[in-house]
Design a protein around this motif. Sequence first.
Motif, mmCIF file in Angstrom:
data_model
loop_
_atom_site.group_PDB
_atom_site.id
_atom_site.type_symbol
_atom_site.label_atom_id
_atom_site.label_comp_id
_atom_site.label_asym_id
_atom_site.label_seq_id
_atom_site.Cartn_x
_atom_site.Cartn_y
_atom_site.Cartn_z
ATOM 1 N N UNK A 244 0.814 -1.210 0.000
ATOM 2 C CA UNK A 244 0.000 0.000 0.000
ATOM 3 C C UNK A 244 0.846 1.258 0.000
ATOM 4 N N UNK A 245 1.901 1.282 0.810
ATOM 5 C CA UNK A 245 2.760 2.457 0.853
ATOM 6 C C UNK A 245 3.584 2.598 -0.423
ATOM 7 N N UNK A 246 4.072 1.470 -0.961
ATOM 8 C CA UNK A 246 4.838 1.532 -2.216
ATOM 9 C C UNK A 246 3.973 2.122 -3.328
ATOM 10 N N UNK A 247 2.741 1.638 -3.428
ATOM 11 C CA UNK A 247 1.821 2.112 -4.472
ATOM 12 C C UNK A 247 1.566 3.618 -4.336
ATOM 13 N N UNK A 248 1.440 4.063 -3.098
ATOM 14 C CA UNK A 248 1.190 5.489 -2.868
ATOM 15 C C UNK A 248 2.406 6.334 -3.246
#
Length: 447
Positions: free
Chosen positions: A179-183
């Motif tokens: 989730x953080x990588x995608x953001x």
Amino acid sequence: MKDIIEGFMDLVKERNGHEPEFLQAVEEVAETVIPYIVQHDIYHGKNILLRMVEPERAITFRVCWVDDSGEIQVNRGYRVQMNSAIGPYKGGLRFHPTVNMSILKFLAFEQVFKNSLTTLPMGGGKGGSDFDPKGKSDNEIMRFCHSFMSELFRHIGHNTDVPAGDIGVGAREIGFLFGMYKKLRNEFTGVLTGKGMSWGGSLIRPEATGYGTVYFAESMLGTKDDSFKAKRVVISGSGNVAQYAAEKVIQLGGKVLTLSDSSGYIYDADGIDAEKLAFVMELKNIKRGRISEYVKVYPNATFVSGKTPWEVVCDVALPCATQNELNEDDANTLLSNGCMCVSEGANMPSTKEAVTAFHKAKILFAPGKASNAGGVATSGLEMTQNSLRFNWTRNEVDVKLKEIMANIHDTCIQYGKDDDGYVDYVKGANIAGFVKVADAMLAQGIV
């Protein structure tokens, strides 16, 4: 030959003398690969193995996060990018208090050979943190994972480095990390494996390491015209690998007698069947309880505190917990009790002395870099499915996994069969893994 190996190890020790796990892994490979190098002129003067033991890149970073009481905590994060000669770095992330550079370098070095054995285009890497997920709330784990990825994201990518899970990093942690990588990247790519099925994961991935370990053992038993049918099987660990190794053993007709965690092991003389295993999966995966709670539900079983299960009489042993969990005394106990097959589900769970004992007794023994390669093999299949924007069925992935494990077994026999017919799977795995990576490094020059 002994002098050459000792000279090589002296040089490695000079550079890495404070890293015992890494040195153990390197020495085990050097003892089998250096004689092969000496016999093949193509590798002379190229210092291939010396280049392979030096990481292409080793990254450390600070991870600050806020716990539920509002206090700022600080952990260390790592990523060791060991070798990318045959593909992007590939290897798990481990969250555990024991994580340090020595352990991650040993794991990354093993990963290079393991990934090579799968024949899939994946290099070797490993990473993680000394963060301990045990006892933390979901929100604390989410905050830590987000902070960890806010540093790691700049060093990884679907064509650069594709991490996966390991000890302490399951589906929950992978979700938070992704989730953080995608953001941060503003893109949806297959940069992590072990993802949920609804957002890019692969069927069989959670089961793959455990299944693969048993498939490899099944192939070894097959060389003796034998099988798991009615075999007494002792398994260490009770996490993902141990659970699915037990499941596959049960499916193949074996009798699982033990599971363990850091507090001790349970012994069930009646056998851990599918119903009992389902209880363990709920206990460990959802309730995050201790294995000792098993005996409260199944009182015919016993819990042995503070010990590993290698004293239990068995035909097959599957060490699926952690490194160096099975020592020389354990190996001798297994042998004296008639154990005929050991297949490693964890990374380097047997000490050097234990492996020597197994080889001296000429039993079937599979090193982790071969027998537990099923997990990363299925991660490679997940990467392929992500690239295709497509999902294979459960049966399709399982068939591919079983085929990969059978091919690894055949390759180990090709390079590991001695003149007397005994198969040294350690030698076979090391040489087979080395050849593919070494040939790629030679072709690419000094880079």
